[in-house]
Design a protein around this motif. Structure first.
Motif, PDB file in Angstrom:
ATOM      1  N   ASP A 135      -0.667  -4.468   3.343  1.00 35.67           N
ATOM      2  CA  ASP A 135       0.304  -4.349   4.437  1.00 35.67           C
ATOM      3  C   ASP A 135       0.547  -2.888   4.802  1.00 35.67           C
ATOM      4  O   ASP A 135       0.589  -2.529   5.982  1.00 35.67           O
ATOM      5  N   THR A 136       0.702  -2.029   3.790  1.00 36.53           N
ATOM      6  CA  THR A 136       0.965  -0.607   4.032  1.00 36.53           C
ATOM      7  C   THR A 136      -0.218   0.070   4.713  1.00 36.53           C
ATOM      8  O   THR A 136      -0.041   0.821   5.686  1.00 36.53           O
ATOM      9  N   VAL A 137      -1.416  -0.182   4.226  1.00 41.56           N
ATOM     10  CA  VAL A 137      -2.613   0.431   4.825  1.00 41.56           C
ATOM     11  C   VAL A 137      -2.801  -0.083   6.251  1.00 41.56           C
ATOM     12  O   VAL A 137      -3.152   0.683   7.154  1.00 41.56           O
ATOM     13  N   GLU A 138      -2.517  -1.356   6.473  1.00 40.69           N
ATOM     14  CA  GLU A 138      -2.628  -1.918   7.824  1.00 40.69           C
ATOM     15  C   GLU A 138      -1.675  -1.224   8.792  1.00 40.69           C
ATOM     16  O   GLU A 138      -1.984  -1.061   9.974  1.00 40.69           O
ATOM     17  N   SER A 139      -0.535  -0.751   8.294  1.00 44.99           N
ATOM     18  CA  SER A 139       0.432  -0.049   9.138  1.00 44.99           C
ATOM     19  C   SER A 139       0.053   1.415   9.376  1.00 44.99           C
ATOM     20  O   SER A 139       0.776   2.139  10.049  1.00 44.99           O
ATOM     21  N   GLY A 140      -1.077   1.843   8.808  1.00 43.35           N
ATOM     22  CA  GLY A 140      -1.564   3.203   9.062  1.00 43.35           C
ATOM     23  C   GLY A 140      -1.182   4.231   8.023  1.00 43.35           C
ATOM     24  O   GLY A 140      -1.386   5.429   8.229  1.00 43.35           O
ATOM     25  N   ARG A 141      -0.644   3.785   6.892  1.00 45.62           N
ATOM     26  CA  ARG A 141      -0.250   4.713   5.834  1.00 45.62           C
ATOM     27  C   ARG A 141      -1.100   4.513   4.592  1.00 45.62           C
ATOM     28  O   ARG A 141      -1.610   3.425   4.348  1.00 45.62           O
ATOM     29  N   ALA A 142      -1.236   5.564   3.793  1.00 41.65           N
ATOM     30  CA  ALA A 142      -1.945   5.472   2.517  1.00 41.65           C
ATOM     31  C   ALA A 142      -1.080   4.713   1.519  1.00 41.65           C
ATOM     32  O   ALA A 142       0.149   4.736   1.602  1.00 41.65           O
ATOM     33  N   ALA A 143      -1.727   4.046   0.575  1.00 37.79           N
ATOM     34  CA  ALA A 143      -0.994   3.293  -0.441  1.00 37.79           C
ATOM     35  C   ALA A 143      -1.759   3.322  -1.750  1.00 37.79           C
ATOM     36  O   ALA A 143      -2.985   3.363  -1.766  1.00 37.79           O
ATOM     37  N   SER A 144      -1.002   3.299  -2.860  1.00 40.29           N
ATOM     38  CA  SER A 144      -1.592   3.251  -4.196  1.00 40.29           C
ATOM     39  C   SER A 144      -1.298   1.908  -4.830  1.00 40.29           C
ATOM     40  O   SER A 144      -0.251   1.302  -4.601  1.00 40.29           O
TER      41      SER A 144
END
Length: 187
Positions: free
Chosen positions: A109-118
Motif C-alpha cells: 500500500d505504501t509503495v503504491e502511494s509513491g513512498r518507500a517502505a521497509s
C-alpha cells in the motif's frame, strides 16, 4: 577394502540411516520419491515476492509451513530471500508469521502511494526496503536487502519492474495465504 560393501561403508550408511530415521521430522521434502513404483511429484514452492527483470532480481520463496508453537495449526512459514544479478548473488533464510504477511500488505500500500517502505524491521530476519521508480535515484524500482542478522551485508538491486507488479504481488500474497493458512499472531 573400500566400496559399498566395506565394513566402514556399511557402518557409515547404517549410522546415516539411523540419523535420518531419528530426524525425519526436521528434513524437508526434496522429491521426487517413489513409493511402490509410483513417483510422487515435488510439492511446488510458492513465491511471495518475485521482482526481476532480464538482468537481476529479488525473490522471497516460501519453502514450507511449520508449527513452532506446538498448537494444531501452522504458525510460521520458512522462506528464503534470493538476490541475483551479474554482480552479486546471495540467499538468506527467514521465518514469517501472520503479522509479517499483514505488514507486507501495508508495504505494498505504501509503495503504491509513491513512498518507500521497509518490511521485516524487527531485527530477527533480513529487512527488505522497496523504493518506487518515481523516487529512486536509478529511475527503476529499487529493492534493498539488509542481512541484519548474519552477514551485515546490504545490497540494492534496481529492477525494471512492470507497471502491474504491485497487483501481481497482492495476488502472490493471496495465494500464499490460501495455500498455507497461519494461526493469527496473538499480539
Amino acid at each position: 577394502m573400500r566400496g559399498a560393501d566395506s565394513p566402514a561403508s556399511q557402518a557409515s550408511c547404517s549410522t546415516l540411516k539411523d540419523f535420518l530415521t531419528r530426524n525425519a521430522q526436521s528434513w524437508r521434502y526434496e522429491g521426487p520419491v517413489t513409493t511402490e513404483g509410483t513417483e510422487m511429484p515435488e510439492p511446488p514452492k510458492a513465491e511471495l515476492i518475485s521482482l526481476s527483470d532480464e538482468e537481476q532480481g529479488v525473490t522471497v520463496r516460501i519453502l514450507r509451513a511449520e508449527n513452532f508453537s506446538g498448537g494444531g495449526q501452522d504458525d510460521t512459514l520458512h522462506a528464503e530471500i534470493t538476490v541475483s544479478s551479474g554482480f552479486v548473488n546471495g540467499r538468506a533464510n527467514l521465518y514469517l508469521n501472520s503479522y509479517d504477511l499483514d505488514s507486507w500488505t501495508a508495504v505494498l500500500d505504501t509503495v503504491e502511494s509513491g513512498r518507500a517502505a521497509s518490511w521485516l524491521e524487527s531485527g530477527r530476519s533480513p529487512r527488505i526496503t522497496i523504493s518506487p521508480a518515481a523516487i529512486s535515484d536509478s529511475g527503476c524500482t529499487e529493492v534493498s536487502v539488509h542481512d541484519v542478522t548474519a552477514s551485515q551485508i546490504h545490497v540494492t538491486v534496481p529492477i525494471a519492474a512492470p507497471s502491474d507488479w504491485i497487483e501481481r504481488h497482492r495476488a502472490l500474497l493471496a495465494a500464499v495465504r490460501s495455500r498455507s493458512p497461519l494461526t493469527p499472531d496473538p499480539l
